[in-house]
Design a protein around this motif. Sequence first.
Motif, PDB file in Angstrom:
ATOM      1  N   MET A   1      28.347  45.883  35.486  1.00 55.25           N
ATOM      2  CA  MET A   1      28.871  44.610  34.976  1.00 55.25           C
ATOM      3  C   MET A   1      29.686  44.826  33.700  1.00 55.25           C
ATOM      4  SD  MET A   1      27.742  42.032  36.851  1.00 55.25           S
ATOM      5  CE  MET A   1      26.991  40.549  36.211  1.00 55.25           C
ATOM      6  N   LYS A   2      30.204  46.033  33.486  1.00 56.10           N
ATOM      7  CA  LYS A   2      30.979  46.272  32.268  1.00 56.10           C
ATOM      8  C   LYS A   2      32.389  45.686  32.403  1.00 56.10           C
ATOM      9  CE  LYS A   2      28.097  48.297  29.670  1.00 56.10           C
ATOM     10  NZ  LYS A   2      27.509  49.601  29.985  1.00 56.10           N
ATOM     11  N   ASN A   3      32.950  45.804  33.583  1.00 57.48           N
ATOM     12  CA  ASN A   3      34.335  45.394  33.783  1.00 57.48           C
ATOM     13  C   ASN A   3      34.424  43.909  34.138  1.00 57.48           C
ATOM     14  OD1 ASN A   3      36.922  45.040  34.528  1.00 57.48           O
ATOM     15  ND2 ASN A   3      37.044  46.853  35.848  1.00 57.48           N
ATOM     16  N   ASP A   4      35.176  43.200  33.353  1.00 55.36           N
ATOM     17  CA  ASP A   4      35.231  41.754  33.578  1.00 55.36           C
ATOM     18  C   ASP A   4      35.885  41.401  34.900  1.00 55.36           C
ATOM     19  OD1 ASP A   4      37.652  42.740  32.472  1.00 55.36           O
ATOM     20  OD2 ASP A   4      38.307  40.678  32.224  1.00 55.36           O
ATOM     21  N   GLN A   5      36.704  42.302  35.427  1.00 54.61           N
ATOM     22  CA  GLN A   5      37.368  42.008  36.696  1.00 54.61           C
ATOM     23  C   GLN A   5      36.345  41.917  37.832  1.00 54.61           C
ATOM     24  OE1 GLN A   5      40.552  41.242  36.870  1.00 54.61           O
ATOM     25  NE2 GLN A   5      40.702  41.585  34.669  1.00 54.61           N
TER      26      GLN A   5
ATOM     27  N   GLY B   1      34.356  42.080  27.615  1.00 55.91           N
ATOM     28  CA  GLY B   1      35.637  42.350  28.278  1.00 55.91           C
ATOM     29  C   GLY B   1      36.561  41.148  28.355  1.00 55.91           C
ATOM     30  N   VAL B   2      36.169  40.061  27.680  1.00 56.00           N
ATOM     31  CA  VAL B   2      37.047  38.890  27.670  1.00 56.00           C
ATOM     32  C   VAL B   2      38.170  39.112  26.664  1.00 56.00           C
ATOM     33  CG1 VAL B   2      37.171  36.414  27.199  1.00 56.00           C
ATOM     34  CG2 VAL B   2      35.143  37.387  28.310  1.00 56.00           C
ATOM     35  N   LYS B   3      39.381  38.731  27.026  1.00 58.19           N
ATOM     36  CA  LYS B   3      40.510  38.906  26.113  1.00 58.19           C
ATOM     37  C   LYS B   3      41.116  37.553  25.734  1.00 58.19           C
ATOM     38  CE  LYS B   3      42.286  43.495  27.362  1.00 58.19           C
ATOM     39  NZ  LYS B   3      41.532  44.140  26.273  1.00 58.19           N
ATOM     40  N   PHE B   4      41.529  37.447  24.462  1.00 60.10           N
ATOM     41  CA  PHE B   4      42.307  36.290  24.037  1.00 60.10           C
ATOM     42  C   PHE B   4      43.715  36.405  24.598  1.00 60.10           C
ATOM     43  CE2 PHE B   4      39.029  35.855  20.740  1.00 60.10           C
ATOM     44  CZ  PHE B   4      38.840  34.488  20.780  1.00 60.10           C
ATOM     45  N   HIS B   5      44.451  35.302  24.557  1.00 58.26           N
ATOM     46  CA  HIS B   5      45.820  35.303  25.092  1.00 58.26           C
ATOM     47  C   HIS B   5      46.728  36.278  24.362  1.00 58.26           C
ATOM     48  CE1 HIS B   5      45.001  30.904  26.566  1.00 58.26           C
ATOM     49  NE2 HIS B   5      44.364  31.805  27.283  1.00 58.26           N
ATOM     50  N   ASN B   6      46.365  36.633  23.132  1.00 56.87           N
ATOM     51  CA  ASN B   6      47.201  37.579  22.400  1.00 56.87           C
ATOM     52  C   ASN B   6      46.789  39.032  22.667  1.00 56.87           C
ATOM     53  OD1 ASN B   6      44.822  37.811  21.015  1.00 56.87           O
ATOM     54  ND2 ASN B   6      45.629  37.124  19.028  1.00 56.87           N
ATOM     55  N   GLY B   7      45.865  39.252  23.587  1.00 59.43           N
ATOM     56  CA  GLY B   7      45.490  40.604  23.984  1.00 59.43           C
ATOM     57  C   GLY B   7      44.292  41.161  23.254  1.00 59.43           C
ATOM     58  N   LYS B   8      43.835  40.459  22.198  1.00 56.38           N
ATOM     59  CA  LYS B   8      42.691  40.979  21.444  1.00 56.38           C
ATOM     60  C   LYS B   8      41.380  40.664  22.171  1.00 56.38           C
ATOM     61  CE  LYS B   8      42.680  40.621  16.843  1.00 56.38           C
ATOM     62  NZ  LYS B   8      42.930  39.957  15.551  1.00 56.38           N
ATOM     63  N   ASP B   9      40.378  41.549  21.972  1.00 58.75           N
ATOM     64  CA  ASP B   9      39.090  41.349  22.638  1.00 58.75           C
ATOM     65  C   ASP B   9      38.310  40.222  21.977  1.00 58.75           C
ATOM     66  OD1 ASP B   9      39.301  43.333  24.577  1.00 58.75           O
ATOM     67  OD2 ASP B   9      38.882  44.880  23.077  1.00 58.75           O
ATOM     68  N   PHE B  10      37.584  39.498  22.788  1.00 59.21           N
ATOM     69  CA  PHE B  10      36.695  38.451  22.278  1.00 59.21           C
ATOM     70  C   PHE B  10      35.344  39.086  21.923  1.00 59.21           C
ATOM     71  CE2 PHE B  10      33.026  35.979  23.887  1.00 59.21           C
ATOM     72  CZ  PHE B  10      32.959  35.005  22.906  1.00 59.21           C
TER      73      PHE B  10
ATOM     74  N   ASN C   1      46.609  32.479  33.152  1.00 54.72           N
ATOM     75  CA  ASN C   1      46.170  33.575  32.294  1.00 54.72           C
ATOM     76  C   ASN C   1      45.731  34.721  33.207  1.00 54.72           C
ATOM     77  OD1 ASN C   1      44.881  35.340  30.604  1.00 54.72           O
ATOM     78  ND2 ASN C   1      43.289  33.896  29.923  1.00 54.72           N
ATOM     79  N   PRO C   2      46.519  35.804  33.303  1.00 47.56           N
ATOM     80  CA  PRO C   2      46.197  36.872  34.266  1.00 47.56           C
ATOM     81  C   PRO C   2      44.898  37.590  33.916  1.00 47.56           C
ATOM     82  CG  PRO C   2      48.038  37.508  32.860  1.00 47.56           C
ATOM     83  CD  PRO C   2      47.737  36.091  32.532  1.00 47.56           C
ATOM     84  N   HIS C   3      44.472  37.489  32.657  1.00 49.54           N
ATOM     85  CA  HIS C   3      43.257  38.191  32.246  1.00 49.54           C
ATOM     86  C   HIS C   3      42.056  37.271  32.163  1.00 49.54           C
ATOM     87  CE1 HIS C   3      45.981  41.427  31.421  1.00 49.54           C
ATOM     88  NE2 HIS C   3      46.650  40.685  30.560  1.00 49.54           N
ATOM     89  N   TYR C   4      42.154  36.073  32.788  1.00 48.69           N
ATOM     90  CA  TYR C   4      41.040  35.131  32.689  1.00 48.69           C
ATOM     91  C   TYR C   4      39.773  35.760  33.264  1.00 48.69           C
ATOM     92  CZ  TYR C   4      38.351  30.820  32.932  1.00 48.69           C
ATOM     93  OH  TYR C   4      37.386  29.867  32.758  1.00 48.69           O
ATOM     94  N   PHE C   5      38.627  35.492  32.614  1.00 45.95           N
ATOM     95  CA  PHE C   5      37.419  36.258  32.939  1.00 45.95           C
ATOM     96  C   PHE C   5      36.740  35.865  34.247  1.00 45.95           C
ATOM     97  CE2 PHE C   5      34.837  32.808  31.469  1.00 45.95           C
ATOM     98  CZ  PHE C   5      35.448  32.319  30.320  1.00 45.95           C
TER      99      PHE C   5
END
Lengths: 531, 290, 313
Positions: A1-5, A119-128, A224-228
Amino acid sequence: MKNDQDFPTLPDEALALDRRHLLRLWLTGSILLACPPGLAMAAGAAGASKAGGTLRIGADADPIGLDPTIVTAFSSNDFTALLYSGLLRWNAKMEVEPDLALSYDMPDEKTYVFKLRQGVKFHNGKDFTAEDVKYTFDRILDPATASRLRTQYASIDSVTIVDPFTVRFALKNRDAAFLSYLASNPDGAIVPKEVEELVTKPVGTGPFVFESYQPNQQFTLARNPHYFEDGLPNLEKVVFKFYKDQATLSSALRSKTIDMTWLKDPKVAALMARASKDFISAPGQTSRTFPVWLNMKAPPLNDVRVRRALSLATDRQACLQTVLGGSGKVGAMIPESQVGGYDGVGEMPYYKPDPAAAKALLAEAGFPDGIDLGDYIVVAANPLDVACAQILQQQWQAAGIKVKIVPMETAPLLNQWSSGTWATLLSVALSWTPDSDAILQYLNSQSKFGKAMGITDEGLDRMMTEARAETDNTKRAAKNLAIQKHIADQAYVLQVYQYPLRWEIWWNYVEGYVPLAANIRSFVRNTSLKG
Amino acid sequence: MSDAAIFSLAGAEPAPRRRLRPTAGRLLLGLGLVMLTILVLITLLAPLVAPFDPSATSPQSLEGSSSQHWLGTDAIGRDVLSRIIVGGRTTLFITFTAVSLALLAGLVLGLLSGYVGGWVDEVIMRILDVIFAFPVFLLAIAVVAALGPTVPNLILTIAIVYTPAMSRVVRGPVLSVKKWDHVEAARSIGMSEWRIVTRHVLPMVVSPIVVATSLTLAQTIFTVTALSFLGLGPPPPDPNWGGMLADARQFMELAPLTVVGPAAAIVFATLTFIVLANGLREVLDVGSER
Amino acid sequence: MKRVILVRSMWMAAILLGVSFVSFMLMRALPGDFVLAAAGAQMLQPEVLEAMRRDLGLNQPLIEQYLSWLGAVLKGDFGTSFVTHQPVLHELWPRFLVTLELALIAAFIALVMGVSTGLVSARLRGAADWIVRLYNGFILAVPNFVVGTLIVLLVGLYFPELAVLSYTPFLEDPLGNIAGMILPAFALALAISVTISENTRAAVLEVSNQDFVMVARAKGLLPRTILWNYLMRNALTPIITVTGLQVATLLGGSIVIETIFAIPGMGQYLFDSITSRDYPVIQAIVLVAAACVVFINTLADIAYATADARVEA
């Protein structure tokens, strides 16, 4: 469960939670209510649709700022709800469920420890991380920020980072409203640490990313392509188009210039829904009440008999039938979508219309020939309010109570209401709030509005404090009901009816959408377009 | 702008038409007077003519035309026909009063400015320019927000809005009359200024003012209903045409009569004053084009 | 002439200064401010409201606020919208263009309708003249918001799938944009066409009576040649002036039509800004609208003055 994808979608994931906390999370939400029919339909058809496409939503107001910590306007919520996520969120049944948090633990009654998603990312690419959570709440609580949320989170004593993905909230006292606020948007939205100018350049972890905004025309959000949440959102784009005018809004929906919207007038919405069977209309739970606020600082309304007479002179059911075409319920202080909300049929003191008894009470109070209460101020821009005021005026007339309706622009009306300078009667509708306590606070002797209205009832204040501290929902509902009965008995306010703030309506090619009483459209993340 | 220029420009017309004018003009004037009589009668007798109490609500909302409710009912079940009849009262009262006030102010300012001339003229006209350049709705909203949406406040707003136009209407003819020989002559024999104005100037400018006033009445109906349409009209439950139209818009596909009724009333009232103005213009032989 | 223009320009500046001052003080004198309007019925703490006012500079003395606003405007800075946090000019410009486009399309429709009916009425006389004048009288009696509402009603009743009420940005779809403008422009054009028609008629009648046209007629020139070469050219000045004046009024006064047809122009913007007490925006719109009216008025005055001078000489 490490990878948010690889994260499973929410329902399965929720099952993975520790059983005790899961139970607690489910229970913390409001009372269970049956799905409205439209809702069931919408959820049932979700399978066949494909990803992509642009959803066009008709909105009636521009946002005023997009920084969730400092926004004050309701109109901003539609946008912050898609841009930001919080630790918790409301599910389709208006129960609290996890969002950026995976679970929480309560070592004691006043401490909450949240495990955060990795592994959640903000819209600016930084990790949450936990840093952002602490930053968000420290910012809210800093008096220099002047956030309206500071009072709502007043029970927070401290926020501590345990490790990068664990946060501990220490409260000063037991607070049932705490989790409701965390689950609401924008109240619980998490902002990235030290990012400036969120007001115009929002950066969140939500399902959609800010793309462009042309005031009065449209507001565009992109996927958001990186939505968790895996595979979500379905839509490529969400475009809000602005129509200030309700007639224009419904016409735009009919001509399919927009795919979905919400209408203010339940009568229009009901008639419209009947016009085509390709519309899905979801009245949703009642979330808005129409009250008449009374200035009790001076005679004659400082006399409970006059107030009770006013309540007895009011035929709430008739107002409901004529103004809303029956699409609503008789109202009390708390709308039905909240913990302990009034169901519209239960017994309430002085609710049964009785002009003769009203006259008798007036005579007893020293007004045997009836009474002239002077100006009754209403919001000019709200046709429903103005219509109801006219019906009330007639009903009261029959009991010997005269009023003069004064429609007023919103800003001066709010000025009079909040400063307590209005003459006798004034109506401003109350909209959904994250927690029932926020609604009751309007009648707290210590609150700004309570003072403006001239309430001094220490017993009532105590009842409210106790209700907010009650974390068991069933017990809290009972307490809230007792409070409402007390308010109706003293006639501190004249609640007329309750109705859905948002009567949402959309074309049936829009699938997977669920309307929420919570004043936001968070289920756009699950929505897709057919064919 | 120079109304005088427009007057002189439009005033010269070919001779053959003059013979035809009085008959057709009288016909128009007659029609206008008949329409005005109907309007005034209905307005004065409104409570007797209206079949229902215009404020009585009922759950029978948005019903179509029936033998009981000829124009159906509105969103909260009130009889549309009765509301149109009684609504004319408010609308016309505001219109007449506001135009009278504007006319009064216009007479004073226009005479002062046109007859005295010089710096007085410049100052008055520039101040009126400021008012003229001010968006009508800003003024209306400001007055309503500051003083409340009452009928007197609405009258005040509209009177202010039309004062510049009325002043110009008066000033234009006064400017040219002032230079006429008999005015000069009166002055040379030492007649007092007051007498010159009342005896020789005013009578000369009456015709264009009458025509302009009836046109302004038509325009004022427009402004009153437009302001009510935007929610700045007289307060409920008293009906008014503009407000009725605005309220009905939401439901217009369901109950078209609720839109058509007040729309027809507005058009009829406006038309009355336009017909009247045209008739007067022909009969009084004023070449004004406002 | 130069002197006239110079004096006129100074008056224009003075009038605009007056308008801006009056509107500034008027708006601030109204009860309720932006902060309250934005908060709505929510329960906000007084210190939250105070902090918002401080950030926006609303706690300064009024005259100071006006002077600093004026100073900034003279440097070309109209401030930032309270609502959208964008520079006011940046917000206002596209809306100004929208209203300008609407006004120009309306003016075009009105010109076509007005000049043709005016010509018919002046050239044919008799019955045609009376029919045109009756038609004009009737059209003048139908306020533009009534026309607009009826158009929306009819389209809604008979062509519910037709999107009359959607504004398409010009850059997105130029044809769709213009198509969406035609109905509202038509509603606005009707009344203007009457003014143009009457002025065309009067101008043509007057000019056709003047010496040079008489001479042309005596020389045996074709009626059509006379009409276009002499009549229209000479009648053009008053027609264009009248159209210009009407367009100027539209720039500040199409608020109702913009509301009915959901067009994001200046009128709607002004209304919304007043409701939300967005002071910098209100000031800018009032200034722009007043400038349009004053400027075109002044042009008209100068044009007439020149014409008068020519006539008298």
